[in-house]
Design a protein around this motif. Structure first.
Motif, PDB file in Angstrom:
ATOM      1  N   GLN A 212       0.880  -1.109   0.042  1.00 45.16           N
ATOM      2  CA  GLN A 212       0.122   0.032   0.024  1.00 45.16           C
ATOM      3  C   GLN A 212       0.920   1.239   0.201  1.00 45.16           C
ATOM      4  OE1 GLN A 212      -3.563   0.043   2.556  1.00 45.16           O
ATOM      5  NE2 GLN A 212      -2.987  -2.256   3.067  1.00 45.16           N
ATOM      6  N   ALA A 213       2.114   1.373   0.875  1.00 44.22           N
ATOM      7  CA  ALA A 213       2.948   2.286   0.674  1.00 44.22           C
ATOM      8  C   ALA A 213       3.478   2.564  -0.770  1.00 44.22           C
ATOM      9  CB  ALA A 213       4.209   2.140   1.687  1.00 44.22           C
ATOM     10  N   ARG A 215       2.073   1.813  -3.520  1.00 41.65           N
ATOM     11  CA  ARG A 215       1.067   2.537  -4.349  1.00 41.65           C
ATOM     12  C   ARG A 215       0.801   3.955  -4.142  1.00 41.65           C
ATOM     13  NH1 ARG A 215      -4.542   0.828  -1.665  1.00 41.65           N
ATOM     14  NH2 ARG A 215      -3.907   2.303  -0.284  1.00 41.65           N
ATOM     15  N   GLU A 216       0.915   4.233  -2.664  1.00 43.71           N
ATOM     16  CA  GLU A 216       0.807   5.595  -2.313  1.00 43.71           C
ATOM     17  C   GLU A 216       1.840   6.668  -2.842  1.00 43.71           C
ATOM     18  OE1 GLU A 216      -1.547   7.288  -0.100  1.00 43.71           O
ATOM     19  OE2 GLU A 216      -2.765   5.961  -0.795  1.00 43.71           O
ATOM     20  N   ASN A 217       3.177   5.933  -2.844  1.00 42.60           N
ATOM     21  CA  ASN A 217       4.173   6.657  -2.994  1.00 42.60           C
ATOM     22  C   ASN A 217       5.599   6.065  -3.124  1.00 42.60           C
ATOM     23  OD1 ASN A 217       6.382   8.956  -3.033  1.00 42.60           O
ATOM     24  ND2 ASN A 217       5.352   9.922  -1.560  1.00 42.60           N
ATOM     25  N   PHE A 219       8.190   6.492  -4.619  1.00 47.04           N
ATOM     26  CA  PHE A 219       9.690   7.263  -4.326  1.00 47.04           C
ATOM     27  C   PHE A 219       9.815   6.891  -2.715  1.00 47.04           C
ATOM     28  CE2 PHE A 219      11.702  11.344  -3.243  1.00 47.04           C
ATOM     29  CZ  PHE A 219      12.960  11.460  -4.118  1.00 47.04           C
ATOM     30  N   ARG A 220       8.959   7.592  -1.887  1.00 48.49           N
ATOM     31  CA  ARG A 220       9.131   7.596  -0.342  1.00 48.49           C
ATOM     32  C   ARG A 220       9.471   6.172   0.093  1.00 48.49           C
ATOM     33  NH1 ARG A 220       9.583  11.531   3.242  1.00 48.49           N
ATOM     34  NH2 ARG A 220      10.606  10.591   5.115  1.00 48.49           N
ATOM     35  N   ALA A 221       8.668   5.136  -0.297  1.00 48.58           N
ATOM     36  CA  ALA A 221       8.853   3.680   0.088  1.00 48.58           C
ATOM     37  C   ALA A 221      10.254   3.573  -0.096  1.00 48.58           C
ATOM     38  CB  ALA A 221       8.088   2.820  -0.732  1.00 48.58           C
ATOM     39  N   GLU A 222      10.904   3.897  -1.302  1.00 51.84           N
ATOM     40  CA  GLU A 222      12.443   3.614  -1.565  1.00 51.84           C
ATOM     41  C   GLU A 222      13.304   4.180  -0.604  1.00 51.84           C
ATOM     42  OE1 GLU A 222      14.318   3.279  -5.156  1.00 51.84           O
ATOM     43  OE2 GLU A 222      13.049   1.491  -5.266  1.00 51.84           O
ATOM     44  N   ALA A 223      12.893   5.432  -0.222  1.00 47.54           N
ATOM     45  CA  ALA A 223      13.649   6.390   0.965  1.00 47.54           C
ATOM     46  C   ALA A 223      13.521   5.679   2.224  1.00 47.54           C
ATOM     47  CB  ALA A 223      13.151   7.622   0.699  1.00 47.54           C
TER      48      ALA A 223
ATOM     49  N   GLN B  53      18.998   9.122  -4.446  1.00 42.56           N
ATOM     50  CA  GLN B  53      17.852   9.439  -5.437  1.00 42.56           C
ATOM     51  C   GLN B  53      18.384   9.989  -6.727  1.00 42.56           C
ATOM     52  OE1 GLN B  53      17.339  10.385  -2.004  1.00 42.56           O
ATOM     53  NE2 GLN B  53      15.650   8.751  -1.879  1.00 42.56           N
ATOM     54  N   PRO B  74      17.340   2.703  -1.768  1.00 41.01           N
ATOM     55  CA  PRO B  74      16.839   1.782  -0.575  1.00 41.01           C
ATOM     56  C   PRO B  74      17.972   1.234   0.302  1.00 41.01           C
ATOM     57  CG  PRO B  74      15.601   1.078  -2.533  1.00 41.01           C
ATOM     58  CD  PRO B  74      16.597   2.180  -2.906  1.00 41.01           C
ATOM     59  N   SER B  77      19.700   3.668   2.528  1.00 39.62           N
ATOM     60  CA  SER B  77      18.730   3.877   3.647  1.00 39.62           C
ATOM     61  C   SER B  77      18.676   3.014   4.606  1.00 39.62           C
ATOM     62  CB  SER B  77      17.028   3.957   3.030  1.00 39.62           C
ATOM     63  OG  SER B  77      16.215   4.405   4.266  1.00 39.62           O
ATOM     64  N   PHE B  85      12.600  15.135   3.142  1.00 39.52           N
ATOM     65  CA  PHE B  85      12.620  15.949   1.948  1.00 39.52           C
ATOM     66  C   PHE B  85      12.132  17.591   2.183  1.00 39.52           C
ATOM     67  CE2 PHE B  85      12.416  11.590   1.039  1.00 39.52           C
ATOM     68  CZ  PHE B  85      13.413  11.415   0.105  1.00 39.52           C
ATOM     69  N   ASN B  89       6.852  14.813   1.315  1.00 40.56           N
ATOM     70  CA  ASN B  89       6.992  13.593   0.531  1.00 40.56           C
ATOM     71  C   ASN B  89       6.196  12.174   1.343  1.00 40.56           C
ATOM     72  OD1 ASN B  89       7.522  11.645  -1.245  1.00 40.56           O
ATOM     73  ND2 ASN B  89       9.457  12.944  -1.662  1.00 40.56           N
ATOM     74  N   LEU B  90       4.929  12.381   1.552  1.00 39.17           N
ATOM     75  CA  LEU B  90       4.174  11.443   2.695  1.00 39.17           C
ATOM     76  C   LEU B  90       3.649  10.175   1.583  1.00 39.17           C
ATOM     77  CD1 LEU B  90       3.102  14.177   4.918  1.00 39.17           C
ATOM     78  CD2 LEU B  90       5.117  12.920   5.207  1.00 39.17           C
ATOM     79  N   PHE B  91       2.966   9.559   2.369  1.00 34.69           N
ATOM     80  CA  PHE B  91       1.923   8.448   2.031  1.00 34.69           C
ATOM     81  C   PHE B  91       0.725   9.098   2.074  1.00 34.69           C
ATOM     82  CE2 PHE B  91       5.524   5.730   3.567  1.00 34.69           C
ATOM     83  CZ  PHE B  91       6.012   5.444   2.331  1.00 34.69           C
ATOM     84  N   PRO B  92       0.089   9.932   1.241  1.00 33.14           N
ATOM     85  CA  PRO B  92      -0.917  10.672   1.480  1.00 33.14           C
ATOM     86  C   PRO B  92      -2.408  10.320   2.024  1.00 33.14           C
ATOM     87  CG  PRO B  92      -0.794  10.652  -0.889  1.00 33.14           C
ATOM     88  CD  PRO B  92       0.437   9.871  -0.088  1.00 33.14           C
ATOM     89  N   LEU B  94      -2.415   7.149   3.799  1.00 28.86           N
ATOM     90  CA  LEU B  94      -2.412   6.618   5.050  1.00 28.86           C
ATOM     91  C   LEU B  94      -2.426   7.373   6.162  1.00 28.86           C
ATOM     92  CD1 LEU B  94       0.311   4.050   3.701  1.00 28.86           C
ATOM     93  CD2 LEU B  94      -1.958   3.729   3.152  1.00 28.86           C
ATOM     94  N   LEU B 102       5.490   2.572   9.154  1.00 27.09           N
ATOM     95  CA  LEU B 102       6.240   2.148   7.962  1.00 27.09           C
ATOM     96  C   LEU B 102       7.530   2.228   8.050  1.00 27.09           C
ATOM     97  CD1 LEU B 102       3.745   3.015   4.967  1.00 27.09           C
ATOM     98  CD2 LEU B 102       4.310   0.646   5.550  1.00 27.09           C
TER      99      LEU B 102
END
Lengths: 356, 252
Positions: A212-213, A215-217, A219-223, B53, B74, B77, B85, B89-92, B94, B102
């Motif tokens: 789900q993360a 799906r949401e973003n 780029f951020r999941a990678e970070a 990145q 990754p 990280s 950032f 840069n969030l999971f909007p 969630l 997470l």
């Protein structure tokens, strides 16, 4: 507590939805007894098979956000696996196991290959690649007629226990004969329930939360340190494997498989509609979506026949309600439901609850 | 003395434009280095090269003396380079808690666990709640991240970085766009990190008072190149900085 474990802590979270799911479950369980006749049991069995298929599609589309058009290809691999094994090895459980195992291995290899080679590209290209692969596979299946039976497909015998001629006892029980078809139906239901709960667990695991993360973003999941390619590939492979199992169930139920029953692009569109109508990324949406869609697809014509006869005196209305026009009404129903419930029926029911 | 983080001749070109030009710089553990420079100086691009990145055209990045130039974002990280950032840069969709959870889950290495129920991992949720407290967002734990006001989104951005517990913290204008009364929460967090001798902090910041107060060292980027490097008082006083960067600031 047991319920929590069974449903992986992801309860329907809406009273209406709970009632709806219980109704569907009861309806399916009682179909052979309450709605006699081959057609109703067939529709119920198809609903079960599509619940598995649509749930597995939701895993990639709704949870991971991957648009794949190759989903029916894996469905077809499962169906062909069982069909070919039973045709060539005879109607034994060993043959069923062989067919399922070979189909799963083939799906695993194919989905892994497609995933590793193309999940890095943009979503649009991925959709196109899967479309190309699926089309190629469909052509291959109808061309290799020595193995697959070509356009005619394969009719085969299933193990004795599942054959319609098999009977548990002579006298019917509550007016229903306890034959192999009935056994097949309840086995199918049991497998469906188990597979659905397994998928529900996967989407509610730590892994499912990462999907789900992504799906949401992404780029951020990678970070955050998640190797998204790995997650997307695993999700793609799992989804393919469950679709394969759904295909195995289909072949066992129909005792037949051909390109139109398991590979056609029409099925792809159907499951896309089912998942959208039910609610993407909810799992329960696939139960609601598959049931509504298949009931409408199979009974809308009957309903319209009644309507058309009732409107006998009014020519325009009679023509509008003629059974031949059922696709028009089905289409209208879908446009309305997608327009009215953009988050699907399950999404809508859940949001109502949290708003209250 | 080995550096926690070091870049050697780090360079990236976009066509003919050299965005970061041969930046060689080492960062010692237990220090906070502020990176300043006018807009377009290459500060965020430099960050992107360090956290993976963007891939450098040439040059190397070392983490604790090991070459990580070819590692992906990754991988970097997981090895201890954490990044907040500049553009939130969030999971909007969630929840606030899930955004942090997470990160905690990634830190715990549980991502590929397919069979347990996520909500059974109470320890991860507990840790995420603790972090929420530190950024004063506990009351909004069940909000969708996208529904938060801008200042709270910035706090969440920093909270996610905290949850990763990296060795190297990279803050890219953490207080940008925050209201005056929200800024201290973030600055307190950074001050708390500064007391840890094993943590290395890189901070891109435009507010000179913040830079002056927090930093042990300032480096100045201008047109992608490192033009000054030293103790805060020294750098701020140097003519090149006065001209290249602070002159503009003072003139405002």
């Amino acid at each position: 507590m047991i319920l929590r474990t069974l449903f992986s802590g992801d309860m329907p979270r809406s009273r209406v939805l709970t009632v709806l799911l219980l109704l569907i479950l009861a309806g399916l369980l009682l179909t052979p007894f309450v709605f006699p006749g081959a057609k109703s049991t067939n529709v119920a069995a198809k609903i079960c098979i599509f619940i598995v298929l649509v749930s597995s599609f939701d895993l990639v589309l709704g949870y991971t956000g991957i648009v794949s058009f190759a989903h029916t290809m894996f469905f077809g691999i499962g169906a062909y696996g069982v069909a070919i094994a039973l045709t060539h090895l005879g109607p034994t459980w060993g043959a069923v196991a062989t067919g399922v195992a070979v189909a799963l291995v083939l799906s695993l290899a194919l989905s892994l290959l497609i995933g590793l080679f193309s999940l890095r590209v943009k979503a649009m290209f991925y959709a196109m690649i899967t479309l190309a692969v699926a089309t190629a596979f469909m052509t291959l299946a109808s061309q290799l007629s020595d193995i697959t039976g070509g356009e005619d497909g394969l009719s085969f015998k299933v193990p004795t226990l599942l054959q319609p001629s098999f009977s548990l006892r002579e006298a019917p029980f509550m007016g229903v004969s306890l034959d192999g078809k009935l056994i097949s139906f309840y086995l199918l239901m049991a497998v469906t329930i188990v597979l659905f709960l397994v998928m529900l667990r996967i989407v509610n695991s730590p892994f499912g939360r990462v999907l789900q993360a992504i799906r949401e973003n992404e780029f951020r999941a990678e970070a955050l340190g998640y190797r998204t390619v790995v997650y997307r590939t695993v999700s793609n492979v799992l989804s393919a494997l469950f679709a394969t199992l759904a295909g195995c169930l289909l072949a066992l139920w129909l005792r037949y498989n051909g390109p139109d029953t398991s590979l056609s692009f029409e099925i792809m569109i159907d499951i896309l509609l089912m998942v959208v109508i039910g609610g993407m990324g909810t799992m329960y949406g696939s139960i609601v979506g598959a049931t509504l869609f298949l009931v409408a697809q199979n009974y809308l014509q009957d309903l319209m026949k009644i309507g058309s006869t009732a409107a006998g005196g009014v020519p325009f209305l009679r023509n509008l309600l003629a059974p031949d026009r059922w696709l028009l009404w089905l289409g209208l129903l879908f446009i309305l439901s997608v327009y009215r419930f953009p988050t699907g029926i399950v999404g809508r029911l859940r949001s109502k609850r949290s708003a209250a | 003395m080995t550096f926690a983080l070091e870049t050697q001749d780090l360079t990236i070109r976009f066509g003919g434009h050299v965005a970061v030009n041969a930046v060689s710089c080492g960062f010692e553990p237990g220090t906070l280095t502020a990176i300043v420079g006018p807009n377009g100086a290459g500060k965020t691009t430099y960050f992107n090269l360090v956290s993976g990145q963007l891939k450098a055209t040439s040059g190397k990045v070392f983490l604790h003396g090991q070459d990580i130039s070819s590692a992906s974002a990754p991988q970097r990280s997981r090895r201890g380079i954490g990044r907040a950032f500049q553009l939130t840069n969030l999971f909007p969709h969630l929840t606030v808690l899930e955004n942090i959870r997470l990160a905690v889950q990634s830190r715990a290495g549980l991502g590929l666990n397919l069979w347990s129920i996520w909500s059974d991992h109470r320890e991860l949720i507990g840790r995420a709640e603790e972090i929420l407290e530190t950024v004063a967002l506990a009351g909004k734990r069940d909000w969708a991240a996208a529904a938060l006001p801008h200042g709270d989104q910035r706090k969440l951005e920093v909270a996610i970085l905290m949850a990763l517990e990296p060795d190297v913290f990279m803050f890219d204008e953490p207080t940008a766009g925050m209201s005056v009364d929200e800024v201290p929460v973030i600055l307190d967090l950074i001050r708390g990190l500064k007391t840890r001798s094993d943590k290395t902090i890189l901070l891109v910041e435009h507010k000179m008072d913040v830079v002056r107060e927090l930093s042990d060292r300032i480096i100045v980027l201008h047109n992608g190149a490192l033009v000054a490097d030293g103790a805060p008082a020294e750098v701020i006083a140097s003519p090149i900085v006065q001209e290249a960067y602070l002159g503009i600031e003072v003139a405002k």
